[in-house]
Design an enzyme around this catalytic site. Structure first.
Site, PDB file in Angstrom:
ATOM      1  N   PRO B 128       0.651  -0.935  -0.260  1.00  0.00           N
ATOM      2  CA  PRO B 128       0.015   0.800  -0.355  1.00  0.00           C
ATOM      3  C   PRO B 128       0.438   1.183  -0.098  1.00  0.00           C
ATOM      4  O   PRO B 128       0.269   2.139  -0.523  1.00  0.00           O
ATOM      5  CB  PRO B 128      -0.733  -0.860   1.497  1.00  0.00           C
ATOM      6  CG  PRO B 128      -1.139  -1.910   1.263  1.00  0.00           C
ATOM      7  CD  PRO B 128       0.073  -1.996   0.682  1.00  0.00           C
ATOM      8  N   TYR B 129       2.100   1.428   0.862  1.00  0.00           N
ATOM      9  CA  TYR B 129       3.058   1.967   0.975  1.00  0.00           C
ATOM     10  C   TYR B 129       3.590   2.706  -0.654  1.00  0.00           C
ATOM     11  O   TYR B 129       3.654   4.205  -1.510  1.00  0.00           O
ATOM     12  CB  TYR B 129       3.876   2.609   1.710  1.00  0.00           C
ATOM     13  CG  TYR B 129       4.703   2.826   1.819  1.00  0.00           C
ATOM     14  CD1 TYR B 129       5.236   5.003   1.919  1.00  0.00           C
ATOM     15  CD2 TYR B 129       6.260   2.971   0.709  1.00  0.00           C
ATOM     16  CE1 TYR B 129       5.991   5.416   2.484  1.00  0.00           C
ATOM     17  CE2 TYR B 129       7.172   3.749   0.962  1.00  0.00           C
ATOM     18  CZ  TYR B 129       6.930   4.977   1.531  1.00  0.00           C
ATOM     19  OH  TYR B 129       8.199   6.204   1.517  1.00  0.00           O
ATOM     20  N   TYR B 130       3.294   1.570  -1.471  1.00  0.00           N
ATOM     21  CA  TYR B 130       4.273   1.933  -2.794  1.00  0.00           C
ATOM     22  C   TYR B 130       3.096   2.555  -3.415  1.00  0.00           C
ATOM     23  O   TYR B 130       3.671   3.161  -4.195  1.00  0.00           O
ATOM     24  CB  TYR B 130       4.530   0.421  -3.250  1.00  0.00           C
ATOM     25  CG  TYR B 130       6.364   0.066  -2.971  1.00  0.00           C
ATOM     26  CD1 TYR B 130       7.460   0.985  -3.491  1.00  0.00           C
ATOM     27  CD2 TYR B 130       6.112  -0.947  -1.382  1.00  0.00           C
ATOM     28  CE1 TYR B 130       8.717   0.570  -3.032  1.00  0.00           C
ATOM     29  CE2 TYR B 130       7.556  -1.761  -1.359  1.00  0.00           C
ATOM     30  CZ  TYR B 130       8.866  -0.980  -1.635  1.00  0.00           C
ATOM     31  OH  TYR B 130       9.401  -1.130  -1.499  1.00  0.00           O
TER      32      TYR B 130
END
Lengths: 214, 214
Positions: B128-130
């Protein structure tokens, strides 16, 4: 047109698949994630394909190959966390856009959400959901596809009335999912919806009239 | 140049603020979220402004007014959930881009993450961060700003070496945060970095040489 429906097992997706199945003008291929979902559709004569929005663009493209239009009606659902919101509602949607570009499928309809285009009106509780929808819509609008972004109001399960209001900056209101599905069907070939994004709520005009007046 | 640093209280941001403070060429305005963070900077003579990435574009623009460049070095941090990832790393970053556009501040440096541009290489655990970094970068690349997107490898707290490798498709490796800050400083005026996105890890070239060879 042969229409590829992403999110076929969702509440809007299912109704759209049935409308397309009954249509004289179109055929449908339903993308589903699980074998049992495929079986339910196959039983009623709907063509299905297994693919996963968390998979690769190539995987989605392989599933959509040979279709003439794509409808993105998937949603991670209210019960999942923001991680799935990022992976499905944002990245899954954009991967589907990229699959369309890769295949040269120009017609693309996105089911968005009322006010996804206006940050200042995002409901605090589901703000991350709006962020995901907002950026998926922005990427689609910047693509070369013949897109339509439909931003329905609060979704209801009651039967459709066939009467809607479509336009910019509509007041917050509700709409039966059946009328959203009917609007997607009508929008597929309505040129007034090409490269357009609009709000959709219950109203007093027939769907086709409402779209023609956009 | 007067440089507006977003994420000044972060680990890279703090080092960058200090480098800018010591620089003969630049001045700095540190954007912080809390009064106590402002006090710590004010004590050492750094100009600060209070603003919140979860606030409006207008609020960010008011904070950045009069600056000549913006560096986005903020991050929601590993300890927060995916909801903050969406609100800070994606929407906060893009709101900062929009504030720059609104003010006509053309120079914009984004601190991204190695492989944010390649979906197939995203670490499953922080996927999700990416997603958030990926779309913030995409929106910036589609803007008219004179952007630089720096994608550092695994961040270390050890002292910088001043030696880096910068380029496309670098092998996964690490880099001290101090060297990322030093690279941002050097990139501000290095035209070879304008409208460019590149990976950054520890290497064997001086920062300025590595940037000139981009």
């Amino acid at each position: 047109m042969k229409v590829f429906v992403v999110g076929s097992n969702g509440q809007i997706g299912k109704q759209l698949v049935h409308l397309l199945k009954q249509s004289d003008q179109h055929t449908v291929r339903a993308m589903v994630r699980k074998e049992e979902q495929a079986e339910a559709f196959n039983k009623i004569g709907v063509e299905t394909v297994l693919a996963d929005l968390e998979g690769s663009v190539d995987g989605i493209a392989a599933a959509a190959e040979g279709c003439d239009a794509i409808v993105f009606a998937a949603g991670s659902g209210g019960h999942t966390g923001a991680d799935k919101t990022l992976l499905i509602d944002l990245d899954g949607a954009v991967k589907t856009v990229e699959a369309a570009e890769q295949l040269g499928i120009e017609r693309f309809i996105m089911v968005s959400a009322l006010q996804a285009n206006n940050r200042e009106n995002w409901n605090e509780k589901i703000r991350p959901y709006y962020v995901a929808k907002h950026y998926a819509d922005r990427i689609l609008e910047q693509s070369k596809l013949t897109y339509t972004i439909i931003r329905p109001g609060g979704l209801l399960n009651e039967p459709g009335t066939g009467k809607v209001a479509a336009g910019e900056n509509l007041e917050r209101a509700t709409i039966p999912r059946e009328d959203v599905a009917g609007t997607i069907l009508a929008a597929l070939t309505e040129e007034k919806t090409f490269k357009r994004s609009f709000d959709l709520v219950s109203g007093d005009r027939n769907i086709s009239d409402a779209l023609k007046s956009l």
